[in-house]
Motif scaffolding. Structure first.
Motif, PDB file in Angstrom:
ATOM      1  N   GLU A 134       0.720  -1.253   0.035  1.00  0.00           N
ATOM      2  CA  GLU A 134      -0.045  -0.182   0.014  1.00  0.00           C
ATOM      3  C   GLU A 134       0.816   1.318   0.073  1.00  0.00           C
ATOM      4  N   ALA A 135       1.875   1.328   0.939  1.00  0.00           N
ATOM      5  CA  ALA A 135       2.680   2.689   1.027  1.00  0.00           C
ATOM      6  C   ALA A 135       3.520   2.830  -0.370  1.00  0.00           C
ATOM      7  N   LEU A 136       4.005   1.953  -0.851  1.00  0.00           N
ATOM      8  CA  LEU A 136       4.737   2.005  -1.993  1.00  0.00           C
ATOM      9  C   LEU A 136       3.579   2.378  -3.340  1.00  0.00           C
ATOM     10  N   GLY A 137       2.561   1.816  -3.142  1.00  0.00           N
ATOM     11  CA  GLY A 137       1.466   2.198  -4.381  1.00  0.00           C
ATOM     12  C   GLY A 137       1.095   3.506  -4.121  1.00  0.00           C
ATOM     13  N   TYR A 138       0.904   3.837  -2.938  1.00  0.00           N
ATOM     14  CA  TYR A 138       0.441   5.534  -2.994  1.00  0.00           C
ATOM     15  C   TYR A 138       1.608   6.568  -3.383  1.00  0.00           C
ATOM     16  N   LEU A 139       3.022   5.897  -3.223  1.00  0.00           N
ATOM     17  CA  LEU A 139       4.112   6.759  -3.665  1.00  0.00           C
ATOM     18  C   LEU A 139       4.077   6.785  -5.256  1.00  0.00           C
ATOM     19  N   VAL A 140       4.065   5.717  -5.857  1.00  0.00           N
ATOM     20  CA  VAL A 140       3.879   5.482  -7.277  1.00  0.00           C
ATOM     21  C   VAL A 140       2.805   6.073  -7.943  1.00  0.00           C
ATOM     22  N   THR A 141       1.685   6.223  -7.331  1.00  0.00           N
ATOM     23  CA  THR A 141       0.695   6.928  -7.732  1.00  0.00           C
ATOM     24  C   THR A 141       0.799   8.284  -7.780  1.00  0.00           C
ATOM     25  N   MET A 142       1.331   9.094  -6.479  1.00  0.00           N
ATOM     26  CA  MET A 142       1.789  10.340  -6.561  1.00  0.00           C
ATOM     27  C   MET A 142       2.485  11.045  -7.632  1.00  0.00           C
ATOM     28  N   LEU A 143       3.449  10.004  -7.944  1.00  0.00           N
ATOM     29  CA  LEU A 143       4.589  10.166  -8.872  1.00  0.00           C
ATOM     30  C   LEU A 143       3.815  10.014 -10.394  1.00  0.00           C
TER      31      LEU A 143
END
Length: 358
Positions: A134-143
């Motif tokens: 989840e945390a990495l997914g949110y970061l990738v989404t923001m990028l």
């Protein structure tokens, strides 16, 4: 209402908005003034293309999209993007402030809709689908949100280029949504196309009949380019991420993440190449220059019309290639590797053109 009826109604609302907003653009400073560095057009051009598109978009969603947490979140996020764009068009905000607000919008999108990039499929050649925590997914989404917004903003350099390139993307996604029986997102791409076409007409035809004063030229402005970029990444996430909530309520994805890269190939490739080029020269990635493909093609001697035709054809070619591989059942890793090969060829070709100009 039929698909044609939806398109025509949104088209009418967007066109009417252009007519109503044009007289107020100069009064409130919502105009693009020529300068000696990068803007060589004649006269002050109203920057109302994005606002008119937003008007048609809001009307279309309100009438034809069933309200839920995702559609409401999209309207809130797009409204913030439009407000940011209008402020930037009037006051020329700093790049850091724009990035900060865009990041906030990306976080709000994830929190409000529950949508984020977590499913990457088998594009990396794995036997099973790659799913991000989840945390990495949110970061990738923001990028991804920041990349899409700025990729479409960066190609807005000659008349019609942003409009046609984004129309290619919307139509391509609409085809894939329709094939997957995702009528809600398909209607959203139709609404976006209907809202975009009046801008394209005014942008490309404006000034042609200047003596008769029939058509006033307008520009998209940062309002439009950022709205388009955000909407594109929103729809790409809708199309590639399985979700139990959202506009689709459908666990089956409409297209793979690898296919999504082809649908925005030209803006994505040009942005990545320009940022790397600036970094290698020791320049800020956020500082505007004249190294985009449309600048290079013009410097090679092409007219603006020829440059528009060439680049639009390239953009359509990329999208058609992605759709063709998807519907033909190509493996995701093959689609992804082919995209990387196309990116490499694109970069080599553009650098060859730059060397000829040096």
């Amino acid at each position: 209402m039929s698909f044609a009826g939806i398109f025509l109604l949104v088209f009418f609302i967007s066109a009417l908005s252009i007519l109503l907003l044009t007289p107020f653009a100069v009064k409130f400073g919502l105009v693009d003034m020529p300068n000696a560095e990068r803007k060589f057009h004649k006269g002050d051009i109203p920057l109302i293309g994005g606002v008119s598109m937003y008007a048609g978009l809001v009307m279309g969603i309100s009438l034809f999209i069933t309200p839920n947490s995702s559609s409401l979140t999209y309207l809130v996020c797009s409204s913030i993007i439009v407000a940011l764009g209008v402020a930037d068009d009037v006051k020329d905000l700093s790049p850091r402030l724009r990035l900060f607000v865009q990041t906030v919008v990306a976080a709000l999108m994830c929190a409000g809709s529950g949508m984020y990039i977590h499913h990457l499929g088998t594009m990396f050649g794995t036997s099973s689908a790659v799913d991000l925590v989840e945390a990495l997914g949110y970061l990738v989404t923001m990028l991804a949100v920041l990349a899409a917004i700025n990729a479409f903003n960066m190609i807005d350099g000659i008349d019609g280029l942003l409009g046609i390139s984004s129309l290619v993307t919307f139509v391509s996604m609409g085809i894939l949504f329709y094939q997957n029986d995702d009528m809600t997102n398909m209607k959203l791409t139709l609404i976006l196309s209907g809202a975009l076409v009046p801008y394209l007409i005014a942008n490309l035809a404006g000034g042609v009949q200047e003596k008769e004063k029939r058509i006033s030229k307008i520009f998209m402005g940062d309002t439009g380019s950022m709205l388009i970029g955000f909407t594109v990444v929103w729809l790409l996430i809708q199309g590639t991420q399985p979700t139990s909530e959202g506009l689709t309520n459908n666990e089956k994805v409409s297209f793979s993440a690898a296919t999504a890269l082809w649908l925005i190939a030209f803006p994505l490739m040009d942005m990545a190449r320009v940022i790397v080029d600036r970094a290698l020269r020791g320049h800020s990635p956020l500082k505007a220059d004249r190294t985009h493909l449309h600048h290079i093609v013009l410097q090679c001697g092409d007219t603006k019309q020829a440059a528009l035709l060439k680049i639009s054809t390239l953009s359509a070619f990329f999208a058609v290639t992605g759709i063709a591989m998807h519907v033909s059942g190509f493996q995701e890793v093959t689609i992804f590797l082919t995209f990387l090969a196309a990116f490499a060829l694109y970069t080599v070709r553009v650098r060859h053109l730059q060397k000829k100009l040096a």
